[in-house]
Structure formats: C-alpha cells, structure tokens
Motif scaffolding. Sequence first.
Motif, PDB file in Angstrom:
ATOM      1  N   ARG A 171       0.820  -1.218   0.000  1.00 33.01           N
ATOM      2  CA  ARG A 171       0.000   0.000   0.000  1.00 33.01           C
ATOM      3  C   ARG A 171       0.848   1.260   0.000  1.00 33.01           C
ATOM      4  NH1 ARG A 171      -3.915  -0.267   4.976  1.00 33.01           N
ATOM      5  NH2 ARG A 171      -1.900  -0.814   5.946  1.00 33.01           N
ATOM      6  N   ASP A 172       2.078   1.160   0.526  1.00 35.55           N
ATOM      7  CA  ASP A 172       2.885   2.374   0.636  1.00 35.55           C
ATOM      8  C   ASP A 172       4.286   2.253   0.057  1.00 35.55           C
ATOM      9  OD1 ASP A 172       3.915   0.656   2.494  1.00 35.55           O
ATOM     10  OD2 ASP A 172       3.677   1.982   4.225  1.00 35.55           O
ATOM     11  N   ILE A 173       4.546   1.202  -0.712  1.00 36.08           N
ATOM     12  CA  ILE A 173       5.852   1.036  -1.351  1.00 36.08           C
ATOM     13  C   ILE A 173       5.672   0.828  -2.846  1.00 36.08           C
ATOM     14  CG2 ILE A 173       7.916  -0.412  -1.560  1.00 36.08           C
ATOM     15  CD1 ILE A 173       7.690  -1.069   1.374  1.00 36.08           C
ATOM     16  N   ALA A 174       6.374   1.629  -3.632  1.00 40.33           N
ATOM     17  CA  ALA A 174       6.312   1.509  -5.090  1.00 40.33           C
ATOM     18  C   ALA A 174       7.716   1.367  -5.656  1.00 40.33           C
ATOM     19  CB  ALA A 174       5.634   2.734  -5.706  1.00 40.33           C
ATOM     20  N   VAL A 175       7.819   0.604  -6.733  1.00 41.53           N
ATOM     21  CA  VAL A 175       9.048   0.509  -7.506  1.00 41.53           C
ATOM     22  C   VAL A 175       8.859   1.398  -8.734  1.00 41.53           C
ATOM     23  CG1 VAL A 175      10.578  -0.983  -8.822  1.00 41.53           C
ATOM     24  CG2 VAL A 175       9.569  -1.803  -6.674  1.00 41.53           C
ATOM     25  N   VAL A 176       9.657   2.452  -8.810  1.00 37.74           N
ATOM     26  CA  VAL A 176       9.503   3.471  -9.851  1.00 37.74           C
ATOM     27  C   VAL A 176      10.692   3.381 -10.802  1.00 37.74           C
ATOM     28  CG1 VAL A 176       9.229   5.931 -10.335  1.00 37.74           C
ATOM     29  CG2 VAL A 176       8.277   4.956  -8.227  1.00 37.74           C
ATOM     30  N   THR A 177      10.400   3.226 -12.091  1.00 37.41           N
ATOM     31  CA  THR A 177      11.448   3.127 -13.114  1.00 37.41           C
ATOM     32  C   THR A 177      11.364   4.341 -14.031  1.00 37.41           C
ATOM     33  OG1 THR A 177      11.344   0.713 -13.059  1.00 37.41           O
ATOM     34  CG2 THR A 177      12.395   1.707 -14.972  1.00 37.41           C
ATOM     35  N   VAL A 178      12.511   4.956 -14.310  1.00 37.02           N
ATOM     36  CA  VAL A 178      12.543   6.160 -15.145  1.00 37.02           C
ATOM     37  C   VAL A 178      13.567   5.991 -16.260  1.00 37.02           C
ATOM     38  CG1 VAL A 178      11.882   7.579 -13.164  1.00 37.02           C
ATOM     39  CG2 VAL A 178      14.300   7.375 -13.772  1.00 37.02           C
ATOM     40  N   ARG A 179      13.354   6.757 -17.343  1.00 35.87           N
ATOM     41  CA  ARG A 179      14.293   6.777 -18.466  1.00 35.87           C
ATOM     42  C   ARG A 179      14.853   8.192 -18.603  1.00 35.87           C
ATOM     43  NH1 ARG A 179      11.247   5.223 -22.315  1.00 35.87           N
ATOM     44  NH2 ARG A 179      11.962   3.057 -22.547  1.00 35.87           N
ATOM     45  N   PRO A 180      16.129   8.420 -18.268  1.00 37.75           N
ATOM     46  CA  PRO A 180      16.714   9.753 -18.430  1.00 37.75           C
ATOM     47  C   PRO A 180      16.795  10.138 -19.902  1.00 37.75           C
ATOM     48  CG  PRO A 180      18.064   8.356 -17.008  1.00 37.75           C
ATOM     49  CD  PRO A 180      17.071   7.465 -17.673  1.00 37.75           C
ATOM     50  N   GLU A 181      16.655  11.440 -20.160  1.00 34.55           N
ATOM     51  CA  GLU A 181      16.762  11.920 -21.535  1.00 34.55           C
ATOM     52  C   GLU A 181      18.191  11.827 -22.043  1.00 34.55           C
ATOM     53  OE1 GLU A 181      15.194  15.846 -21.835  1.00 34.55           O
ATOM     54  OE2 GLU A 181      13.100  15.198 -21.690  1.00 34.55           O
ATOM     55  N   GLU A 182      19.157  11.922 -21.157  1.00 34.02           N
ATOM     56  CA  GLU A 182      20.568  11.811 -21.511  1.00 34.02           C
ATOM     57  C   GLU A 182      21.192  10.690 -20.680  1.00 34.02           C
ATOM     58  OE1 GLU A 182      22.749  15.605 -21.735  1.00 34.02           O
ATOM     59  OE2 GLU A 182      20.862  16.558 -21.160  1.00 34.02           O
ATOM     60  N   PRO A 183      22.302  10.127 -21.130  1.00 29.25           N
ATOM     61  CA  PRO A 183      22.963   9.083 -20.330  1.00 29.25           C
ATOM     62  C   PRO A 183      23.241   9.567 -18.911  1.00 29.25           C
ATOM     63  CG  PRO A 183      23.940   9.197 -22.515  1.00 29.25           C
ATOM     64  CD  PRO A 183      23.001  10.374 -22.419  1.00 29.25           C
ATOM     65  N   TYR A 184      23.014   8.691 -17.965  1.00 29.23           N
ATOM     66  CA  TYR A 184      23.184   9.035 -16.559  1.00 29.23           C
ATOM     67  C   TYR A 184      24.203   8.079 -15.935  1.00 29.23           C
ATOM     68  CZ  TYR A 184      22.039  10.424 -11.786  1.00 29.23           C
ATOM     69  OH  TYR A 184      22.107  10.905 -10.506  1.00 29.23           O
ATOM     70  N   PRO A 185      25.442   8.518 -15.744  1.00 23.39           N
ATOM     71  CA  PRO A 185      26.485   7.632 -15.189  1.00 23.39           C
ATOM     72  C   PRO A 185      26.389   7.554 -13.671  1.00 23.39           C
ATOM     73  CG  PRO A 185      27.427   9.767 -15.695  1.00 23.39           C
ATOM     74  CD  PRO A 185      25.985   9.837 -16.110  1.00 23.39           C
ATOM     75  N   PHE A 186      26.440   6.346 -13.128  1.00 18.86           N
ATOM     76  CA  PHE A 186      26.458   6.161 -11.687  1.00 18.86           C
ATOM     77  C   PHE A 186      27.062   4.802 -11.375  1.00 18.86           C
ATOM     78  CE2 PHE A 186      22.722   3.873 -12.916  1.00 18.86           C
ATOM     79  CZ  PHE A 186      22.561   2.859 -11.975  1.00 18.86           C
ATOM     80  N   LEU A 187      27.302   4.531 -10.094  1.00 19.88           N
ATOM     81  CA  LEU A 187      27.835   3.256  -9.651  1.00 19.88           C
ATOM     82  C   LEU A 187      26.826   2.574  -8.730  1.00 19.88           C
ATOM     83  CD1 LEU A 187      31.486   4.361  -8.747  1.00 19.88           C
ATOM     84  CD2 LEU A 187      30.729   3.200 -10.834  1.00 19.88           C
ATOM     85  N   ALA A 188      26.809   1.242  -8.773  1.00 18.37           N
ATOM     86  CA  ALA A 188      25.931   0.488  -7.878  1.00 18.37           C
ATOM     87  C   ALA A 188      26.215   0.859  -6.433  1.00 18.37           C
ATOM     88  CB  ALA A 188      26.127  -1.006  -8.091  1.00 18.37           C
ATOM     89  N   GLY A 189      25.157   1.081  -5.648  1.00 11.16           N
ATOM     90  CA  GLY A 189      25.293   1.478  -4.263  1.00 11.16           C
ATOM     91  C   GLY A 189      25.148   2.971  -4.044  1.00 11.16           C
ATOM     92  N   GLN A 190      25.168   3.764  -5.127  1.00 15.33           N
ATOM     93  CA  GLN A 190      25.028   5.209  -4.999  1.00 15.33           C
ATOM     94  C   GLN A 190      23.552   5.606  -4.938  1.00 15.33           C
ATOM     95  OE1 GLN A 190      27.610   6.713  -8.311  1.00 15.33           O
ATOM     96  NE2 GLN A 190      28.783   7.644  -6.650  1.00 15.33           N
ATOM     97  N   TYR A 191      23.329   6.904  -4.775  1.00 15.87           N
ATOM     98  CA  TYR A 191      21.981   7.456  -4.722  1.00 15.87           C
ATOM     99  C   TYR A 191      21.930   8.744  -5.529  1.00 15.87           C
ATOM    100  CZ  TYR A 191      23.981  10.638  -1.255  1.00 15.87           C
ATOM    101  OH  TYR A 191      24.769  11.563  -0.624  1.00 15.87           O
ATOM    102  N   THR A 192      20.735   9.260  -5.722  1.00 20.49           N
ATOM    103  CA  THR A 192      20.568  10.548  -6.375  1.00 20.49           C
ATOM    104  C   THR A 192      19.467  11.312  -5.664  1.00 20.49           C
ATOM    105  OG1 THR A 192      20.225  11.691  -8.488  1.00 20.49           O
ATOM    106  CG2 THR A 192      18.826   9.785  -8.038  1.00 20.49           C
ATOM    107  N   SER A 193      19.277  12.565  -6.011  1.00 27.12           N
ATOM    108  CA  SER A 193      18.164  13.355  -5.493  1.00 27.12           C
ATOM    109  C   SER A 193      17.112  13.488  -6.583  1.00 27.12           C
ATOM    110  CB  SER A 193      18.642  14.733  -5.031  1.00 27.12           C
ATOM    111  OG  SER A 193      19.407  15.360  -6.045  1.00 27.12           O
ATOM    112  N   LEU A 194      15.840  13.447  -6.173  1.00 28.44           N
ATOM    113  CA  LEU A 194      14.719  13.523  -7.106  1.00 28.44           C
ATOM    114  C   LEU A 194      13.844  14.730  -6.791  1.00 28.44           C
ATOM    115  CD1 LEU A 194      13.385   9.832  -7.280  1.00 28.44           C
ATOM    116  CD2 LEU A 194      14.842  11.002  -8.932  1.00 28.44           C
ATOM    117  N   GLU A 195      13.370  15.390  -7.840  1.00 26.04           N
ATOM    118  CA  GLU A 195      12.383  16.452  -7.714  1.00 26.04           C
ATOM    119  C   GLU A 195      11.180  16.062  -8.561  1.00 26.04           C
ATOM    120  OE1 GLU A 195      12.329  21.260  -8.476  1.00 26.04           O
ATOM    121  OE2 GLU A 195      12.613  19.892 -10.166  1.00 26.04           O
ATOM    122  N   THR A 196       9.983  16.210  -8.012  1.00 26.97           N
ATOM    123  CA  THR A 196       8.764  15.877  -8.738  1.00 26.97           C
ATOM    124  C   THR A 196       8.086  17.150  -9.236  1.00 26.97           C
ATOM    125  OG1 THR A 196       7.209  16.036  -6.885  1.00 26.97           O
ATOM    126  CG2 THR A 196       8.465  13.963  -7.114  1.00 26.97           C
TER     127      THR A 196
END
Length: 394
Positions: A171-196
Amino acid sequence: MPPARDQLPVRRAGSAASPDTLLIRRTLAEIEPVADKATSYFYALLFIRHPDLRSLFPVAMDTQRDRLFKALLTAAEHADDTATLTEYLSHLGRGHRKYGTLPEHYPAVGECLIAALTRFASDTWSEATEAAWVRVYTTVSQIMIDAAAEDEQSSPAWWQAEVVGHELRTRDIAVVTVRPEEPYPFLAGQYTSLETPWWPRIWRNYSFSSAPRSDGLLTFHVKAVPAGWVSNALVHHARPGDVLRLGPPAGSMIVDHTTDNGLLCLGGGTGIAPIKALVEDVAEHGRRRPVEVFYGARHDDDLYDIDTMLGLQRSHPWLSVRPVVSDGPTRRLSGQLTHIVREYGPWPAYDAYLSGPPGMIRSGVDTLVGIGIPSHRIRHDGIDELTTSSTDRG
C-alpha cells in the motif's frame, strides 16, 4: 542551497587546531543551544536583504531551512582538515548546481551568516573571530564555486527523466522506473536526489535499486511516509509519462573490486534497494566473492522484495540471503537484525555495507565494530542527513 546528505567524518584526534579553528569552535559552542533561533534569523535576513534568492528554496522551509546553515558550520568546524574538507565541499558545490546556485550568491549567504553569528554568539564574538569566519567562509565558498564550474564542463545541472514503470508492491511502497533523456552515469550502491513536478524545488534522496543497465533505465524503491511530500507523490501520484528531475549521483557505498573480501550486507526496509544493486554489481564483475545479505523488516508483509532477492540467491551460489523479521509471527529468522548478524558471525574477512533507517545503521555499526570489523571496512551513507528511500522524511 540545501546540502547533500554526505557528512564529514569525525575530526581526527590528536591534531592541533589552528587559531582560526579555535575561534570558530568557541562560536559554535555558544551557538549550539540557540541553533534554531540562529537558523531562523539567518534565513529571514537572507530573504529580506536578497529577496531574489527566495526562489532557490522551496515554498515550505520547515523540513530543510537549516540545512545550509548547518553545513556551513560543519565545514567551518573542520577547517584544518584540508583534504577532507575539499572532498566534502566539492561534492556540495556540484550538488548545488541543481538548485540554480551561482557564484554571486555566495557573498550574500556569507554576509547573512556573519550577521547571524554576530547576533547569537555575542559573548565570544570579536574582531578576531569575525576575521577568522570571513577567511574560512571565503575558502569554503571558493572550493564550492570551483567544483561547480569544473562539473559544468562535463555534466548538466540536472537530468530530465520520464517515468516508464510504476509498480505498487504494498500500500505504501512503489518501484519506480525512469528513463533519463541523456545518459546518466552512476555506480551500484550510490543514490541521487529527485524532484517531482508536484513539489518544485523540493528534492529527496533515493538509492538506485540496480547496477547500471544496458538500456539506461533507473529504478528506485520508494516508501510513502506520513507528511512525506515527495515520497507520497512518487508512490500515489506518479504514473508513466510523468517527468522527474534527477540530481547528480552521490554516495560512497560502492564495492571495492580490488579485493576478494566477502560482502556483509544489512538492508532494512526499502534499504534493500542499494543492497540488491551491490549484488548485481558483484555478479557483473564475475568474481566469486561470498556475499551475505541480511534483509530486515518488522513483519513478513514488509519483505516486499524478498522474491527478487531469493531469485538472485538461486542464480548465484556465492550469495546467501537471510530475511529477518523483528515483530509478529514468522517462519523466517525472528529477532533484531543486528542480533541475528552477530549470531552468524564472526565476519573477519568481510567488508560491511548498511542501508536503511538511521537507527538500524547506528546499531549495525556498533554491532559490527563490536565483533571486530574495522570501521574503515564499514560503508554506509551519512546518518544525520539520511533521506533514502527507506527514510524519506519529505
């Protein structure tokens, strides 16, 4: 210009403090009991003297109004540790680009910082103290400005990303998948900030729930929390086609592929997301390193991603996944996560990774240090500013 959540480490013991740092620490000691009042005064002064800066901040300031002020004080307190300070502030400077921060904004912030300190540290304030703060703030701001300018040469201030998948697991957990407009480099274990789009200028941090994928998609596990603006928007309102903004990747909870040490991973709640990414990262590198995952939750129903983790365990003989339930009846391991980890130890040849609520991380670190894992082999993101998918407070 709210800071990223990475925090400076504890000061190194035994190092002699410079005269400027001694003066600054006296100021900090006087400010501490009235920090809330000093913070409110600082922002009121900033917005009155420089109303154009108000647009850099969210309309509602109650959840993060003091983050910049505290970050500046933290940085000033560590003024003698040049290498650590530079690393911390460079990350902050790069991250501030997404707020629209410009070099000309820093003098205004410094002016109001000095005014707030003058008012609320009157017992310890002097010409020498003010000169020390001016010198330190000048250094702090220049490091951040230089880091932002360098980052601008190779990376955008933010990335647009379209929601392409939204799966409600509970009821309160969602798995959200997004497609960046440009390549987005990151490493496993990292995080990012999101704005809606529903809450402009309010950013919250979420960990990537997978290693980098060939299709470029990014996935996050989001738990809606009471009064959580961003988390509730992502769980209950986001749909395919919506466009989010991503800040730059951050975080140092990444796998050291130069060693054959095993991985001991503690994931609480949606903190299992970056743990899953670490498992995928080990699998992609093809080295048979033992990985022990302890997946903690309060109730059986809260183990929303257990099928995925057990599927990974079936695919990789070097992986062991142990679900742990702290409350209520269960057929799984029962008890506090840290107690179970201690029972299955010791773990002398393992590097530890922790992700979850701040309380779990604090107790986890204490437990792991207590059973002999050196602190430099225990990795997690900063506790004081944790707002990952498992602990989003907004």
